[in-house]
Scaffold this motif. Structure first.
Motif, PDB file in Angstrom:
ATOM      1  N   LYS A 136       0.775  -0.899  -0.056  1.00 11.65           N
ATOM      2  CA  LYS A 136      -0.038   0.506  -0.099  1.00 11.65           C
ATOM      3  C   LYS A 136       1.287   0.512  -0.164  1.00 11.65           C
ATOM      4  N   LEU A 137       2.261   1.552   0.641  1.00 15.75           N
ATOM      5  CA  LEU A 137       2.967   2.795   0.798  1.00 15.75           C
ATOM      6  C   LEU A 137       3.715   2.255  -0.608  1.00 15.75           C
ATOM      7  N   ASN A 138       4.083   1.210  -1.449  1.00 14.28           N
ATOM      8  CA  ASN A 138       5.197   1.816  -1.989  1.00 14.28           C
ATOM      9  C   ASN A 138       3.941   0.672  -3.545  1.00 14.28           C
ATOM     10  N   PRO A 139       3.713   1.038  -4.084  1.00 12.15           N
ATOM     11  CA  PRO A 139       2.401  -0.029  -4.947  1.00 12.15           C
ATOM     12  C   PRO A 139       3.017  -0.452  -6.094  1.00 12.15           C
ATOM     13  N   ASN A 140       4.828  -0.338  -6.361  1.00  8.55           N
ATOM     14  CA  ASN A 140       5.560  -0.950  -7.046  1.00  8.55           C
ATOM     15  C   ASN A 140       6.150  -1.554  -6.576  1.00  8.55           C
ATOM     16  N   LEU A 141       5.536  -1.968  -5.241  1.00 11.76           N
ATOM     17  CA  LEU A 141       6.269  -3.187  -4.453  1.00 11.76           C
ATOM     18  C   LEU A 141       5.248  -4.400  -4.759  1.00 11.76           C
ATOM     19  N   ARG A 142       4.012  -4.186  -4.822  1.00 12.33           N
ATOM     20  CA  ARG A 142       2.691  -5.008  -5.814  1.00 12.33           C
ATOM     21  C   ARG A 142       2.518  -6.140  -6.298  1.00 12.33           C
ATOM     22  N   SER A 143       2.696  -7.312  -5.929  1.00 18.89           N
ATOM     23  CA  SER A 143       2.787  -8.270  -7.078  1.00 18.89           C
ATOM     24  C   SER A 143       1.511  -9.686  -7.014  1.00 18.89           C
ATOM     25  N   HIS A 144       1.092  -9.975  -8.049  1.00 19.23           N
ATOM     26  CA  HIS A 144      -0.170 -10.751  -7.170  1.00 19.23           C
ATOM     27  C   HIS A 144       0.448 -12.385  -8.197  1.00 19.23           C
ATOM     28  N   THR A 145       1.966 -12.607  -8.119  1.00 15.26           N
ATOM     29  CA  THR A 145       1.973 -13.846  -8.315  1.00 15.26           C
ATOM     30  C   THR A 145       3.311 -14.848  -8.479  1.00 15.26           C
ATOM     31  N   ILE A 146       4.043 -14.914  -7.951  1.00 15.68           N
ATOM     32  CA  ILE A 146       4.583 -15.601  -7.373  1.00 15.68           C
ATOM     33  C   ILE A 146       5.851 -17.393  -7.879  1.00 15.68           C
ATOM     34  N   PRO A 147       6.998 -17.178  -7.933  1.00 15.35           N
ATOM     35  CA  PRO A 147       7.032 -18.320  -8.735  1.00 15.35           C
ATOM     36  C   PRO A 147       6.509 -19.690  -8.209  1.00 15.35           C
ATOM     37  N   ASN A 148       6.718 -21.101  -8.896  1.00 11.81           N
ATOM     38  CA  ASN A 148       5.615 -21.745  -8.324  1.00 11.81           C
ATOM     39  C   ASN A 148       6.754 -22.934  -7.264  1.00 11.81           C
ATOM     40  N   TRP A 149       8.099 -22.754  -7.633  1.00 12.48           N
ATOM     41  CA  TRP A 149       9.198 -23.468  -6.396  1.00 12.48           C
ATOM     42  C   TRP A 149       8.592 -22.714  -4.746  1.00 12.48           C
ATOM     43  N   VAL A 150       8.178 -21.836  -4.822  1.00 15.12           N
ATOM     44  CA  VAL A 150       7.587 -20.762  -3.458  1.00 15.12           C
ATOM     45  C   VAL A 150       6.409 -21.884  -2.928  1.00 15.12           C
ATOM     46  N   ARG A 151       5.666 -22.339  -3.534  1.00 17.94           N
ATOM     47  CA  ARG A 151       4.856 -22.940  -2.865  1.00 17.94           C
ATOM     48  C   ARG A 151       5.140 -24.287  -2.827  1.00 17.94           C
ATOM     49  N   TRP A 152       5.669 -25.398  -3.582  1.00 15.24           N
ATOM     50  CA  TRP A 152       6.241 -26.131  -3.476  1.00 15.24           C
ATOM     51  C   TRP A 152       7.261 -26.775  -2.186  1.00 15.24           C
ATOM     52  N   THR A 258      -2.518 -25.710   4.662  1.00 17.26           N
ATOM     53  CA  THR A 258      -3.627 -26.488   4.113  1.00 17.26           C
ATOM     54  C   THR A 258      -4.071 -25.331   3.077  1.00 17.26           C
ATOM     55  N   VAL A 259      -4.199 -24.187   2.566  1.00 11.88           N
ATOM     56  CA  VAL A 259      -3.807 -22.841   2.565  1.00 11.88           C
ATOM     57  C   VAL A 259      -2.947 -23.066   0.723  1.00 11.88           C
ATOM     58  N   PHE A 260      -2.281 -23.535   1.501  1.00 10.40           N
ATOM     59  CA  PHE A 260      -1.153 -24.507  -0.001  1.00 10.40           C
ATOM     60  C   PHE A 260      -1.988 -25.248  -0.575  1.00 10.40           C
ATOM     61  N   PHE A 261      -2.950 -26.010  -0.947  1.00  9.30           N
ATOM     62  CA  PHE A 261      -3.663 -27.253  -1.208  1.00  9.30           C
ATOM     63  C   PHE A 261      -4.807 -26.867  -2.432  1.00  9.30           C
ATOM     64  N   PHE A 262      -5.505 -25.941  -1.370  1.00  2.78           N
ATOM     65  CA  PHE A 262      -6.056 -25.241  -1.965  1.00  2.78           C
ATOM     66  C   PHE A 262      -6.273 -24.159  -3.558  1.00  2.78           C
ATOM     67  N   GLU A 263      -7.189 -24.445  -4.729  1.00  2.00           N
ATOM     68  CA  GLU A 263      -6.941 -23.237  -5.697  1.00  2.00           C
ATOM     69  C   GLU A 263      -6.899 -22.142  -5.696  1.00  2.00           C
ATOM     70  N   PRO A 264      -6.120 -21.358  -5.448  1.00  3.09           N
ATOM     71  CA  PRO A 264      -5.560 -19.871  -5.146  1.00  3.09           C
ATOM     72  C   PRO A 264      -6.718 -19.090  -5.031  1.00  3.09           C
ATOM     73  N   GLN A 265      -7.294 -18.911  -6.363  1.00  2.79           N
ATOM     74  CA  GLN A 265      -9.258 -18.402  -6.312  1.00  2.79           C
ATOM     75  C   GLN A 265      -9.919 -18.892  -5.648  1.00  2.79           C
ATOM     76  N   THR A 266     -10.384 -19.666  -5.131  1.00  2.52           N
ATOM     77  CA  THR A 266     -10.366 -20.250  -3.762  1.00  2.52           C
ATOM     78  C   THR A 266     -10.562 -19.067  -2.244  1.00  2.52           C
ATOM     79  N   ILE A 267      -8.771 -19.550  -2.163  1.00  3.47           N
ATOM     80  CA  ILE A 267      -8.260 -19.002  -1.404  1.00  3.47           C
ATOM     81  C   ILE A 267      -8.609 -17.062  -1.212  1.00  3.47           C
TER      82      ILE A 267
END
Length: 445
Positions: A136-152, A258-267
């Protein structure tokens, strides 16, 4: 193929929501440790703490310092939840929690170890780039994605923990339910279920459900057809453990995973209430790809190897305790023992019996009586204390230990001077006497 799996972009809602839960839970753990008296009993009242060997310099802060220490950690948890100065807050908490973990092991818990690992993992992950004050304080930092390895990395860590916990239960005292009977015996005064927990059929269910749940929960959550059923079982399993075994935040942290096992949009729909995020199927391989893969590879090789190290030591880990910690061997044994310390002046031969009450709390005395590293460390403590008075001493112990429902057996060689033998981290300490067959123990008694 590997690049596509590791570096494809995915929605980061799972990581963001987990960050919020994680911050709230660690904050509750730290403030709760103050409120329940855990900090006072474990870090303030003892004259000294039994640190991990090699970290003798790491002792609690004097006075009320540890109250302040835990209050700071609790506040860092709130900052993690809010995503404010996330990287600093997450790393600061990770280092401070590691300090607590290493400075005392009288209240050792596998879950404290898991939280230490998780704290550093979360500190490195980009969990503060959405639904955070930083974004919020730095909009340039905002992102809605991560690489898949982060979840795994989270999923694989959980898989290692649960799988080793399941395999460790495949031994006699778990399969004949005797250790479960011991664990449940102290719960007979619990409201509503105390008497039920003493039933043999309950012990049978707990034994087999514990093995199967640990072995199958991660695969069952990953497979969509079994996911909801597995989640329902996870709720029951962890709430049961929370009520019966009183193990702090771990059951709730496990549910948060368990949030890592459900569909992102569901979360997103449940927790973030934001519009649907469309993630393009992009594979973005960073320039430091080899570093990321190398670090992850080394980390997980270590995680896979540590729980196996006890197989390289002489005798059973259940008896010697060598290789027990850092190996996900949870709720597998009950140890009890008795011990007497005899100090001998190396020059005059004068002997003195040590009154443990003068040095140790009740819980510390129990640990010293039946854990080899505690017994060795206390001998080193005595050696230093007498050296300050100008005396060179030898320390001998008479010690017997019982595992679960077994017989008391001699544990430490009474002829070995514990004050003047080194501790072996990666090999068997020969002054730990070998375990004896049950029949021979009964005969000798």
């Amino acid at each position: 193929m590997l690049n596509r799996f590791l570096f494809k972009k995915i929605d980061n809602s799972q990581l963001v929501v987990f960050r919020i839960f994680y911050g709230l839970l660690v904050s509750a753990e730290c403030y709760g440790a103050i409120a329940t008296g855990w900090v006072r009993r474990t870090l303030i009242e003892p004259q000294f703490t039994f640190n991990f060997i090699g970290f003798d310099w790491l002792q609690p802060l004097p006075g009320n310092g540890m109250y302040i220490y835990f209050a700071i950690m609790g506040t860092l948890g709130i900052l993690i939840t809010l995503g404010y100065k996330y990287r600093f807050s997450a790393f600061a908490f990770a280092f401070m929690w590691t300090g607590v973990y290493l400075m005392q092991k009288t209240s050792y818990n596998n879950h404290y170890y898991l939280l230490m690992l998780l704290a550093f993992i979360m500190a490195f992950l980009p969990a503060g780039r959405d639904a955070s004050l930083d974004a919020k304080l730095n909009p340039n930092l905002r992102s809605h994605t991560i690489p898949n390895w982060v979840r795994w990395i989270i999923i694989l860590q959980l898989f290692i923990v649960y799988t080793y916990a399941s395999v460790a239960k495949l031994y006699g005292d778990w399969l004949d339910f005797s250790i479960i009977e011991i664990l449940m015996k102290s719960k007979d005064d619990y409201p509503l279920i105390g008497e039920l927990l003493q039933e043999k059929w309950v012990h049978t269910i707990v034994a087999f459900f514990g093995i199967l749940f640990d072995l199958l929960i991660v695969p069952a959550l990953l497979w969509k057809p079994t996911r909801k059923f597995a989640f329902a079982l996870a709720i029951f399993f962890h709430l049961f453990n929370s009520y019966v075994f009183r193990i702090g935040i771990f059951p709730y942290l496990s549910l948060a995973f368990t949030v890592f096992f459900f569909e992102p949009q569901t979360i997103r729909n449940i927790f973030l209430r934001t519009k649907e995020i469309v993630v393009e199927q992009v594979v973005s391989v960073p320039k430091n790809r080899n570093i990321i893969v190398g670090v992850l590879g080394i980390y997980f090789v270590v995680q896979l190897a540590l729980p196996l190290r006890h197989y390289t030591f002489k005798d059973e880990v259940l008896w010697t305790e060598e290789g027990h910690r850092l190996s996900w061997r949870m709720m597998l044994r009950s140890r009890s023992g008795n011990i007497k310390y005899r100090v001998v002046n190396a020059e005059t031969g004068k002997e003195e019996q040590i009154n443990l009450d003068d040095y140790l709390t009740t819980k510390q005395r129990r640990k010293v009586a039946c854990y080899p590293d505690f017994a060795w460390q206390f001998a080193q403590r005595l050696k230093k204390e007498y050296a300050q008075k100008g005396e060179d001493i030898q320390v001998f112990v008479t010690n017997k230990v019982k595992i679960n429902s077994g017989e008391y057996q001699p544990f430490i060689d009474p002829e070995v001077d514990l004050a003047n033998v080194p501790w072996k981290h990666f090999a068997h300490n020969d002054w730990i006497l070998p375990s004896q067959p049950v029949d021979s123990v009964k005969t000798s008694d």
